[in-house]
Design an enzyme around this catalytic site. Structure first.
Site, PDB file in Angstrom:
ATOM      1  N   ASN A  62       0.806  -1.219   0.000  1.00 13.94           N
ATOM      2  CA  ASN A  62       0.000   0.000   0.000  1.00 13.94           C
ATOM      3  C   ASN A  62       0.844   1.276   0.000  1.00 13.94           C
ATOM      4  O   ASN A  62       0.378   2.311  -0.474  1.00 13.94           O
ATOM      5  CB  ASN A  62      -0.925   0.005   1.219  1.00 13.94           C
ATOM      6  CG  ASN A  62      -1.641   1.322   1.397  1.00 13.94           C
ATOM      7  OD1 ASN A  62      -2.521   1.685   0.619  1.00 13.94           O
ATOM      8  ND2 ASN A  62      -1.260   2.080   2.431  1.00 13.94           N
ATOM      9  N   TYR A 105       2.978   9.209 -10.809  1.00 12.07           N
ATOM     10  CA  TYR A 105       2.093   8.356 -10.029  1.00 12.07           C
ATOM     11  C   TYR A 105       1.349   7.398 -10.946  1.00 12.07           C
ATOM     12  O   TYR A 105       1.320   6.176 -10.720  1.00 12.07           O
ATOM     13  CB  TYR A 105       1.101   9.209  -9.236  1.00 12.07           C
ATOM     14  CG  TYR A 105       0.172   8.398  -8.353  1.00 12.07           C
ATOM     15  CD1 TYR A 105       0.612   7.903  -7.130  1.00 12.07           C
ATOM     16  CD2 TYR A 105      -1.143   8.140  -8.734  1.00 12.07           C
ATOM     17  CE1 TYR A 105      -0.234   7.166  -6.314  1.00 12.07           C
ATOM     18  CE2 TYR A 105      -1.984   7.403  -7.936  1.00 12.07           C
ATOM     19  CZ  TYR A 105      -1.535   6.921  -6.721  1.00 12.07           C
ATOM     20  OH  TYR A 105      -2.371   6.178  -5.925  1.00 12.07           O
TER      21      TYR A 105
END
Length: 255
Positions: A90, A160
């Site tokens: 994560n 990203y």
């Protein structure tokens, strides 16, 4: 090879707050024991740890951008839990850097940071945890947190979007190579969901436009994403290995 439905040993990276905290809570409520990883937010990580149901959980700090730091995190988690059955990748960075506004030196530094944390740390943790799962002989699960941005593009956050696309591809490669060992690997691709970090955007002037991205007229919740992660880590989800599960409230559709 048999992955139990509960009582598993789970490492969640980047679990000090936000989605990582929700994922840690979901596994703990399921009867699993969780290693809560943090990078710099130790106080928040203690809050996460204190909120977990059940017992036997642990806190593990370390810089995942450093390969030796990633190894130390996995070692510490495995020692505290007695092994690792589930890894949830994560931890991530997401820094705004639109090309027309970003000086080259800053651009290079931001890309290097995104690659180091979002992609290489995910790859390194996956290797370290999978090797332990193989040696344990009981199979395991790896669930990666990807992003809707890997498919629709992220003009203000291109590194990203690109690194999350790479995470999706990594997960599919590992799904094939690790299946003979009973290790299933899958990814989730969330759209916009509410966390402490994005609360000012959701509650501010652009909030209405963000909610309108979905025909449901709202953003997702961290708990909804965590529920999907928990299922992908379950024994019932083995046949979903290699999947990239869209979780975006029909805000971006692909086929």
């Amino acid at each position: 090879m048999n992955v139990p439905a509960s009582g598993r040993r789970v490492l969640v990276s980047g679990a000090s707050r936000g989605l990582g905290r929700a994922v840690a809570r979901a596994f703990a409520a399921n009867g699993d024991r969780v290693a809560v990883h943090f990078g710099s937010r130790e106080e928040d990580a203690h809050t996460t740890l204190a909120s977990l149901a059940g017992g036997g959980h642990t806190l593990v700090g370390g810089d995942l951008a450093d390969p030796s730091g990633a190894a130390a995190v996995v070692d510490a988690a495995a020692e505290a839990l007695g092994g690792i059955d589930v890894l949830v990748n994560n931890a991530a960075v997401n820094i705004r850097h639109p090309l027309p506004e970003t000086p080259y030196e800053e651009w290079v530094a931001v890309w290097q940071q995104h690659v180091a944390v979002n992609l290489l740390a995910t790859a390194n943790l996956s290797h370290l945890a999978a090797r332990r799962m193989i040696d344990q002989g009981g199979g395991g699960r790896i669930v990666n947190i990807g992003s809707r941005g890997a498919f629709r593009g992220e003009p203000d956050h291109p590194a990203y979007g690109a690194t999350k696309a790479a995470v999706h591809a990594l997960g599919q490669s590992l799904a094939v190579s690790l299946a003979p060992y009973g290790i299933a690997v899958a990814s989730v691709a969330p759209g916009f969901f509410a966390t402490e970090r994005v609360a000012p955007r959701v509650e501010g002037p652009e909030g209405a436009a963000i909610r309108a991205q979905s025909p449901f007229g709202r953003v997702g919740s961290a708990e909804e994403i965590a529920a999907a992660v928990l299922w992908l880590a379950s024994p019932a989800a083995e046949w979903s290995s290699g999947t990239i599960l869209d979780l975006n409230g029909a805000s971006h559709l692909r086929s």
